[in-house]
Design an enzyme around this catalytic site. Structure first.
Site, short mmCIF file in Angstrom:
data_model
loop_
_atom_site.label_atom_id
_atom_site.label_comp_id
_atom_site.label_asym_id
_atom_site.label_seq_id
_atom_site.Cartn_x
_atom_site.Cartn_y
_atom_site.Cartn_z
N ASP A 107 -0.12 5.02 0.96
CA ASP A 107 -0.37 6.00 2.02
C ASP A 107 -0.32 5.32 3.38
OD1 ASP A 107 -0.84 8.13 0.21
OD2 ASP A 107 -2.84 7.35 -0.17
N ASP B 214 0.88 -1.16 0.00
CA ASP B 214 0.00 0.00 0.00
C ASP B 214 0.93 1.23 0.00
OD1 ASP B 214 -2.26 1.71 0.48
OD2 ASP B 214 -1.67 1.75 2.59
#
Ligand code: G6P
Ligand code: MG
Length: 238
Positions: free
Chosen positions: A27, A25
């Site tokens: 963020d 991922d």
């Protein structure tokens, strides 16, 4: 007895899967842009007369821009007050605010341990993917100087579903040419963990309150290739 041992070793061989890829991922895992998303949404929500705090923001992590806006409006009891065109306008304003907050982003903003991990994965021949629903992901990776570290980035604009749907992690594995069961996904959001598990991958969570992960670390500095490999190997024996 020899037969039983033989069968057991055959079984071990069958269940031992090689780690072939790690899918990140963005963020909150590679850089702390999760905080900028929060600041931008908090300011937009305030203009709409809605208060959101960091606890509420946890529900927005991994959720697409428009879906985030819908959650905020529902939270403020204003779910039905805007047309689709108005929603688009508000979401665009939030994005402009978010992008302006990113203007100082640089390699210094890579979270601890991540640059070393990306380098070790490349050296170890393990493929590296990105599974971010952010349409700003390419710019963020470029600002961090990390674009070249990724073998495949799922294109958020082409996705039908936000996390927790597994589509994005499945897309990243397919793009890398790796079976999901041979890959690790790393996430800081509950919706993302659900997406990884739904894809049939091994889930590493970063944070303190994530459920359903295979391995939870308090912060990214724990994410070294030896540590990931040890946890991966350990699960093969269960
Ligand atoms: C990530 C973040 C979410 C954000 C989403 C869309 O998943 O965790 O908070 O809403 O990306 O980002 P974008 O940059 O396209 O608005
Ligand atoms: Mg995240």
């Amino acid at each position: 007895m020899g037969g039983a041992l033989h069968n057991r070793s055959q079984m071990m061989q069958k269940t031992t899967m090689k780690l072939e890829a790690v899918v990140f991922d963005l963020d909150g895992v590679i850089t702390d842009t999760a905080h900028y998303h929060f600041v931008a949404w908090r300011d937009i929500a305030k203009e709409l007369g809605i208060v959101i705090d960091e606890a509420f923001n946890e529900r927005l992590k991994g959720v697409s821009r428009l879906d985030s806006l819908r959650l905020i409006l529902a939270h403020g009891g204003k779910a039905d007050q805007f047309s689709d065109a108005e929603l688009e306008t508000i979401a665009t304003r939030k994005n402009e605010h978010y992008v302006s907050l990113l203007s100082d982003l640089s390699p210094a903003d890579i979270l601890p341990g991540i640059a070393d991990l990306l380098q070790s994965l490349r050296q170890g021949g393990i493929r590296v993917g990105l599974a971010s629903v952010s349409k700003n992901a390419p710019q963020v990776l470029a600002a961090l100087g990390l674009t070249e570290c990724f073998d495949y980035c799922a294109d958020a604009a082409k996705l039908t579903h936000s996390k927790p749907h597994p589509e994005i992690f499945l897309t990243a594995c397919a793009g890398l040419g790796v079976a999901p069961e041979n890959a690790i996904g790393i996430e800081d959001a509950q919706a993302g963990v659900a997406s990884i598990k739904g894809a049939g991958m091994y889930a590493v969570g970063v944070g303190s309150q994530l459920e359903g992960v295979d391995w939870l670390v308090p912060c990214t500095s724990y994410l070294t290739l030896p540590a990931l490999s040890a946890h991966w190997a350990d699960r093969q024996q269960h």
